[in-house]
Design a protein around this motif. Structure first.
Motif: not given
Length: 350
Positions: A129-132, A180-188, A229-235, A255-260
């Motif tokens: 899970v990515l915190a955000g 990997v979960s970002t809180g809004r979406r799941w990624y594989l 790795y996923v966070q870098s890929a999707i951002t 971090a409170e204003q910018v999602p992961a």
């Protein structure tokens, strides 16, 4: 005695399933007489379960809230759903819940039947899970998550139908490694056998439950931390501009204003944060940053600094701070900049 105990557990399960039952409905579901139902209700009450009864044709039995928590009777899918939910909460940002969720996970694992333990372990080991900050989540079929987690645990290839953002629906065959979960979406994170490369897939775009196929030999991972790795890929990876901004605010505040899933954030001393994010437009991040209401410095790219200078003059004239005689040439908002090639070290996000 065994038959009576099993019947009592079945009755307790039914009472937990629905708010209120009539005696006739319970008798029909359990294939017994209403007299047996009344006798079993009395036994459950003697064991401490607060079961209320209302008379009349519209009356029935209801399991109330007691001083002690009764044992929960869960079927296979319910148990796995609870495990997945506790896993997400345990690594989430809710204060005071993580430790309790971990304890609950341990207790749940101890009482699971043998047939569910492999799937339970797969869920715990294959999810990150990515915190955000939380936001509206994309709906995901839990069967798809369970199938992917099983494929990850058993090292099996998975075949499924997938709808990419800018292409027609098609079949994918992958070697899955991490959810990997970002809180809004799941990624594989997976190795695509057709493209012979690492890819990230949005699970909510899967159009079918994955079918598990032959086993595969694990490959060297593209990064030690697959969540990062996923966070870098999707951002950053899929976009034309790689934007780097230094913000005059501590990491926790930003971090409170910018999602992961929007940007990668790094602390730069106690009072500053470096933001790295990908954009196809240079005006959009300028507007977003200005809306945060904090001082910031553009570190890259140079084209964004030029856009900021042009925008500053435009805004100053709009506010009446500069006479039109001092008006400088303002490049159009759609001014193209040099394309930034996709980074080969990051998996394309579908």
């Amino acid at each position: 005695m065994l038959e009576t105990s099993a019947r009592l557990l079945h009755l307790l399960s039914l009472l937990q399933l629905r708010r209120e039952w009539t005696g006739a409905a319970l008798a029909d579901r359990m294939s017994v007489t209403e007299r047996t139902v009344r006798r079993d209700i009395g036994k459950l009450r003697s064991l401490g379960y607060p079961i209320s009864a209302s008379p009349g044709i519209a009356g029935g039995y209801q399991l109330g809230a007691g001083a002690q928590l009764p044992p929960l009777l869960l079927d296979d899918e319910e148990a796995l759903a609870v495990a997945l939910g506790l896993t997400a909460v345990a690594s989430g940002p809710v204060s005071g819940i993580g430790e309790a969720s971990i304890r609950a996970l341990v207790k749940l694992e101890q009482v699971l039947p043998g047939r569910l333990r492999p799937k339970f372990s797969a869920l715990r080991q294959s999810v990150s899970v990515l915190a955000g900050p939380s936001a509206a989540a994309s709906a995901v079929n839990p069967e798809i998550l369970t199938a992917f987690s099983t494929a990850i645990s058993e090292r099996r290839t998975a075949a499924f139908r997938y709808q990419a953002l800018e292409s027609a629906e098609g079949r994918r065959i992958v070697e899955p490694y991490k959810l990997v979960s970002t809180g809004r979406r799941w990624y594989l994170v997976a190795w695509c056998t057709e493209r012979h490369d690492w890819r990230t897939f949005r699970v909510d775009r899967c159009q079918s439950v994955p079918v598990l196929r032959e086993r595969f030999t694990p490959r060297p991972l593209p990064a030690k931390d697959l969540a990062a790795y996923v966070q870098s890929a999707i951002t950053r990876s899929p976009y034309q501009y790689d934007v780097v901004i230094r913000i005059a605010a501590p990491l926790a505040s930003v971090a409170e204003q910018v999602p992961a899933e929007v940007a990668v954030l790094e602390a730069d001393g106690p009072g500053h944060t470096v933001l790295r994010s990908g954009w196809d437009s240079l005006d959009q991040p300028l507007v977003r940053m200005a809306g945060m209401g904090v001082e910031f410095e553009i570190l890259a790219p140079e084209e964004m600094r030029e856009r900021a200078r042009a925008a500053s003059g435009l805004l100053a004239r709009a506010a009446g701070a500069l006479p039109h005689a001092q008006e400088a040439l303002v490049p159009p908002a759609s001014q193209p900049g040099p394309a930034v090639h996709r980074k080969q070290s990051l998996p394309p996000t579908h």
